[in-house]
Design a protein around this motif. Structure first.
Motif, mmCIF file in Angstrom:
data_model
loop_
_atom_site.group_PDB
_atom_site.id
_atom_site.type_symbol
_atom_site.label_atom_id
_atom_site.label_comp_id
_atom_site.label_asym_id
_atom_site.label_seq_id
_atom_site.Cartn_x
_atom_site.Cartn_y
_atom_site.Cartn_z
ATOM 1 N N ASN A 102 -35.893 21.406 9.103
ATOM 2 C CA ASN A 102 -35.649 22.800 9.522
ATOM 3 C C ASN A 102 -36.839 23.360 10.268
ATOM 4 O O ASN A 102 -36.690 24.044 11.273
ATOM 5 C CB ASN A 102 -35.384 23.701 8.310
ATOM 6 C CG ASN A 102 -33.958 23.559 7.844
ATOM 7 O OD1 ASN A 102 -33.104 23.105 8.604
ATOM 8 N ND2 ASN A 102 -33.704 23.910 6.601
ATOM 9 N N SER A 131 -36.739 22.015 13.686
ATOM 10 C CA SER A 131 -35.444 22.140 14.367
ATOM 11 C C SER A 131 -34.857 20.801 14.802
ATOM 12 O O SER A 131 -34.419 20.647 15.945
ATOM 13 C CB SER A 131 -35.550 23.070 15.578
ATOM 14 O OG SER A 131 -35.848 24.353 15.179
ATOM 15 N N ASP A 176 -24.941 35.226 14.519
ATOM 16 C CA ASP A 176 -26.069 34.393 14.080
ATOM 17 C C ASP A 176 -27.129 34.224 15.169
ATOM 18 O O ASP A 176 -28.110 33.506 14.981
ATOM 19 C CB ASP A 176 -25.570 32.998 13.656
ATOM 20 C CG ASP A 176 -24.592 33.083 12.498
ATOM 21 O OD1 ASP A 176 -24.791 33.959 11.641
ATOM 22 O OD2 ASP A 176 -23.625 32.298 12.459
ATOM 23 N N ASN A 185 -31.953 29.146 13.619
ATOM 24 C CA ASN A 185 -32.530 30.150 12.737
ATOM 25 C C ASN A 185 -33.161 31.228 13.610
ATOM 26 O O ASN A 185 -34.338 31.175 13.926
ATOM 27 C CB ASN A 185 -33.571 29.457 11.852
ATOM 28 C CG ASN A 185 -33.957 30.336 10.707
ATOM 29 O OD1 ASN A 185 -33.422 31.433 10.568
ATOM 30 N ND2 ASN A 185 -34.893 29.875 9.895
ATOM 31 N N SER A 229 -34.580 34.707 14.348
ATOM 32 C CA SER A 229 -35.091 35.797 13.511
ATOM 33 C C SER A 229 -34.955 37.157 14.198
ATOM 34 O O SER A 229 -34.733 38.170 13.539
ATOM 35 C CB SER A 229 -36.538 35.518 13.124
ATOM 36 O OG SER A 229 -37.262 35.212 14.278
#
Ligand SMILES: C[S@@+](CC[C@H](N)C(=O)[O-])C[C@H]1O[C@@H](n2cnc3c(N)ncnc32)[C@H](O)[C@@H]1O
Length: 377
Positions: free
Chosen positions: A20, A23, A226, A252, A254
């Motif tokens: 994670n 990536s 998302d 992900n 932010s």
């Protein structure tokens, strides 16, 4: 030989967590750790940064993959271009990767979409793609297309894409790919594509792209929510390359825009619904959040959220109401799709509503392009 696994364990970091952080998929990290895959220099640097060790201490005697050499400029075509959602997404992704891009061909059949595109990109798209000979399209490296979803005759699967898909707009994408052999493509479609015609539409598309045109292909259902946009918009994104690749679809993001970032302050009276409609809605529903966008579903039920439901090109006038009172302005609809505020609105409210409803969420597609290009080239 690499010491990724050993150093990761020393640091007490799980495989999933490291994957994670940099990536990449866990599967790909596991291949690297098992010495079955050699990462690119950029991934090796990311691993080094995440483990806080210089890469020569991790990758001993390993010849890392050579840096990616992208075409200069990256030539792309923008099919079913609408008002240029893919083009904005490409520009944003190219900038992040450090690439120069050049759109060498665009096409949209709609006169008003052409007007909007011309005002914003100084280029009038070609018209009906079904009438354009693929041999007359300039060479390009990358194809973008958010095409309408149409049923195919699945019984033609054995006969080849010309028989299976003729008369659909996917056929036009396939014949252009067949003739021009770009390195890669990114396609977008509605969530329904997966269930359309009992799943046969998507099955045919994948079959044509993989088995007949010989591309490595992956796809995923993504949601604009998302990707930092306050709009629930689920879309299937299909990516393909001549080169094998493994795409990690977990993003992900932010930085998130809220409805308050999107909504305009002084909105003209004409966007307000009649007092009858507002009263009726407020008698049926009480919002828990402010601001919110009220959504009326097909059976007339009202719900509200601190984000917008998917903008739709052909929706009824009062389908979405800000705080149960007014329609979204054109600028707000464009912002919900991630279009920049310098996008020039040169068509009527009705047309821009349709265009925004048809467009792609720019931030979502930009993130996909940014992640996919290093894998595809
Ligand atoms: C889902 S929209 C794509 C919108 C675009 N991705 C954007 O961000 O604005 C599909 C587009 O395909 C166009 N289209 C439909 N049939 C076409 C054809 N035969 N040739 C070219 N464009 C066509 C429509 O006018 C519409 O703008």
């Amino acid at each position: 030989m690499n010491r990724v696994k050993e150093i990761r364990k020393e640091r007490g970091i799980t495989q999933e967590c490291l994957a994670n952080m940099i990536s990449i998929s866990r599967k790909y990290l596991s291949m690297i750790e098992a010495q079955n895959a050699t990462p690119s220099i950029s991934i090796a640097i990311n691993i080094g940064n995440a483990l806080e060790v210089s890469i020569d201490k991790i990758f001993i005697d390993t010849k890392l993959d050579t840096p990616i050499t992208y075409p200069k400029p990256m030539r792309y075509i923008d099919l079913f271009c609408g008002i240029g959602g893919f083009r904005y997404a490409a520009q944003s992704a190219f900038k992040k990767i450090g690439l120069s891009g050049k759109c060498v061909f665009s096409s949209d059949i709609d006169k008003y979409a052409q007007e909007s595109y011309a005002a914003n990109f100084s280029e009038v798209p070609a018209g009906d793609i079904t009438k354009i000979d693929e041999k007359n399209i300039p060479d390009f490296d990358l194809l973008f297309g958010g095409f309408p979803c149409q049923a195919f005759s699945i019984c033609g699967l054995q006969k080849g894409f010309a028989d299976t898909t003729r008369g659909t707009l996917f056929f036009d994408i396939a014949r252009i790919i067949k003739e021009k052999r770009p390195q890669a493509f990114v396609l977008e479609n509605v969530k329904n594509l997966a269930s359309h015609n009992n799943g046969n539409t998507l099955k045919t598309i994948l079959h044509v792209l993989r088995d007949e045109l010989g591309y490595h292909v992956d796809y995923h259902l993504l949601n604009a929510l998302d990707f930092g946009l306050p709009q629930k918009r689920e879309r299937i994104v299909i990516v393909g390359s001549q080169k094998p690749f493994e795409m990690n679809w977990a993003f992900n993001i932010s930085s998130k825009k809220t409805l308050s970032d999107i909504l305009e302050k002084n909105v003209a009276r004409k966007y307000y619904a009649s007092s009858d409609i507002v009263e009726k809605r407020k008698s049926m529903h009480c919002a828990k959040e402010y601001p919110s966008i009220w959504h009326e579903n097909k059976s007339g039920n009202i719900s509200s959220y601190p984000y917008s439901c998917a903008l739709r090109a052909g929706a009824s006038y009062n389908y979405l109401l800000v705080n149960g009172e007014r329609r979204l302005t054109p600028r707000e609809m464009l912002r919900l799709q991630g279009f920049p505020d310098n996008f020039k609105i040169v068509v009527s409210d009705a047309q821009i509503r349709k265009q925004a409803g048809n467009a792609i969420p720019v931030d979502m597609i930009a993130a996909v392009i940014e992640r996919f290009l290093p894998l595809a080239f």
